[in-house]
Design a protein around this motif. Structure first.
Motif, PDB file in Angstrom:
ATOM      1  N   ARG A   1       0.679  -1.315  -0.018  1.00  0.00           N
ATOM      2  CA  ARG A   1      -0.067  -0.064   0.059  1.00  0.00           C
ATOM      3  C   ARG A   1       0.807   1.236   0.053  1.00  0.00           C
ATOM      4  O   ARG A   1       1.994   1.355   0.632  1.00  0.00           O
ATOM      5  CB  ARG A   1      -0.820   0.177   1.169  1.00  0.00           C
ATOM      6  CG  ARG A   1      -1.952   1.099   1.444  1.00  0.00           C
ATOM      7  CD  ARG A   1      -2.837   0.879   2.331  1.00  0.00           C
ATOM      8  NE  ARG A   1      -2.125   1.479   3.627  1.00  0.00           N
ATOM      9  CZ  ARG A   1      -1.777   2.536   4.071  1.00  0.00           C
ATOM     10  NH1 ARG A   1      -2.342   3.624   3.504  1.00  0.00           N
ATOM     11  NH2 ARG A   1      -1.343   2.989   5.164  1.00  0.00           N
TER      12      ARG A   1
ATOM     13  N   GLU B   1      -6.673   7.041   1.007  1.00  0.00           N
ATOM     14  CA  GLU B   1      -7.622   6.035   0.971  1.00  0.00           C
ATOM     15  C   GLU B   1      -8.551   6.252   2.003  1.00  0.00           C
ATOM     16  O   GLU B   1      -8.380   7.087   2.988  1.00  0.00           O
ATOM     17  CB  GLU B   1      -7.117   4.576   1.333  1.00  0.00           C
ATOM     18  CG  GLU B   1      -6.270   4.111   0.222  1.00  0.00           C
ATOM     19  CD  GLU B   1      -5.554   3.039   0.493  1.00  0.00           C
ATOM     20  OE1 GLU B   1      -5.898   1.874  -0.040  1.00  0.00           O
ATOM     21  OE2 GLU B   1      -4.677   3.002   1.266  1.00  0.00           O
TER      22      GLU B   1
ATOM     23  N   SER C   1     -13.345   3.235   1.090  1.00  0.00           N
ATOM     24  CA  SER C   1     -12.826   2.421   0.029  1.00  0.00           C
ATOM     25  C   SER C   1     -12.008   0.965   0.785  1.00  0.00           C
ATOM     26  O   SER C   1     -11.959  -0.031   0.058  1.00  0.00           O
ATOM     27  CB  SER C   1     -11.688   3.176  -0.565  1.00  0.00           C
ATOM     28  OG  SER C   1     -10.725   3.550   0.280  1.00  0.00           O
TER      29      SER C   1
END
Length: 424
Positions: A7, A13, A17
């Motif tokens: 990530r 984010e 999500s």
């Protein structure tokens, strides 16, 4: 074989999500807070600035130790935030020394006990059924399991603290510390009288102002700072700052308190919560906060008066603080606090069942209800709205099983929340 990409921490984010289930719960909670009236006396609505601070990048930082003396590197900005929280707290309450690291009011009490007591030492505190708190010595709490505890009570006739009885109990029990403060006592505490009782038996005095931190800061309740040896509190109730606890004391006890909190009772501080405390304390230093605190008390007094006009028994006949305690037994002997709590929640009024002095039922299904005004006052409620709220409570108490009564109350609640929006 394909691998899950690492990530990218620079991405933005959203909870939605990443975890729709949690996002749904958060959205539902926001909707619940917007659409109901929060009257649990230990709750409030913090500002969006406090919410932002508590959700900040300080969530990522370990900062064991204290400003300038951390166990880990990279704490310079954490130091700045904690120092701001400390200095603002000193200004708000006039304390010589402040520790803002306790994770909660109970952890703050644990810090004091750890600093001054040994297992088996004696605590004298207010009985839970008379308005005390679990962390003051209840058998289900670590205090009741670690220390020898005796408790004092309120006068059964007046509902006020029995200070003479407190002193007599202190003289016979010979405690190491006397705890003043409450979770469900509606009157102003005379800290000087508790201090005199402590001095008479050579005991420490711990004043727990968890519920009234904001009222004390604003000068609408007597302050124990400079009177009691130690003052603890919560920082998310009437003071309306980041969630957590606080300890205040004279400089002579500073090292013992700091060592008791870390490493004595807890590890790394929740620095994002400390940031929320710092922001909330700054808000409380503004002149408008005094007006807010005064309105909190006025609203509670209007609520108490109107409930009594409607035939309900208010413990002690009124309130000096942010909360009202109703004993249902005189007017509705067959109705329990839990029944009323559930019926009111269905109507959109969220408060809690509570024990009352001389409780004859279980703490899990007690004879009273406790209502607070901090959150409603934050939303802008004043005297007129509080009278309407009192009438809704009284209507539901009269007929907790009547769906039509609950529906009518819910409709009124919808109008009140629309008139006083939250986080919009």
């Amino acid at each position: 074989m394909s691998q899950e990409p690492v990530r990218d921490p620079s991405g933005y984010e959203t909870v939605r999500s990443v975890d729709p289930a949690v996002a749904d719960a958060l959205e539902d909670e926001l909707g619940r807070q917007r659409d109901t009236l929060a009257m649990i006396a230990s709750e409030n609505h913090v500002s969006e600035a406090v919410l932002e601070a508590q959700g900040s990048e300080l969530t990522n930082k370990y900062a064991e130790g204290y400003p300038g003396e951390r166990y880990y590197a990279g704490c310079e900005h954490a130091d700045t935030v904690e120092e701001l929280a400390i200095e603002r707290a000193k200004e708000l309450w006039g304390a010589e020394h402040v520790n803002v690291q306790p994770h909660s009011g109970t952890q703050a009490n644990m810090g004091v006990y750890t600093a001054i007591l040994e297992p088996g030492d004696r605590i004298l505190s207010l009985d839970l059924n008379h308005g005390g708190h679990l962390s003051h010595g209840h058998p289900a709490n670590f205090t009741g399991q670690t220390y020898e505890v005796e408790q004092y009570e309120v006068d059964p006739e007046t509902g006020y603290l029995d200070y003479e009885g407190l002193r007599e109990t202190a003289e016979s029990f010979n405690p190491d510390v006397i705890v003043s403060g409450f979770s469900a006592y509606p009157r102003e505490v005379e800290f000087e009288r508790v201090q005199a009782a402590a001095e008479a038996v050579d005991a420490y005095h711990l004043a727990d102002i968890a519920h009234i931190t904001g009222l004390v800061a604003a000068g609408v309740h007597e302050s124990p700072v400079g009177v009691a040896d130690f003052v603890t509190g919560s920082t998310h109730k009437t003071i309306r700052a980041g969630r957590g606890g606080i300890i205040m004391c004279d400089e002579e006890h500073a090292d013992d308190i700091d060592a008791a909190v870390f490493p004595g009772a807890q590890g790394g501080p929740l620095m994002h919560n400390v940031a929320g405390k710092a922001v909330g304390f700054k808000e409380a230093l503004a002149p408008a906060f005094e007006d807010y605190a005064e309105q909190v008390v006025t609203n509670a007094q209007v609520l108490a008066d109107r409930l009594q006009e409607r035939g309900l028994e208010v413990v002690s006949g009124g309130t000096d603080t942010h909360l009202v305690l109703v004993d249902l037994r005189p007017s509705h002997p067959d109705t329990t606090g839990k029944e009323v709590e559930a019926a009111l929640e269905e109507a959109g009024l969220v408060l809690n069942a509570n024990t009352v002095p001389g409780e004859t039922r279980s703490p899990f299904n007690p004879s009273g209800i406790r209502a607070g005004t901090p959150a409603l006052t934050t939303r802008g409620f004043r005297e007129a709205e509080m009278e309407r709220v009192a009438d809704l409570i009284a209507d539901v108490v009269e007929a907790p099983d009547d769906a039509d009564v609950r529906a009518a109350a819910a409709e009124t609640v919808d109008g009140l929340t629309d008139d006083h929006p939250l986080y919009e």
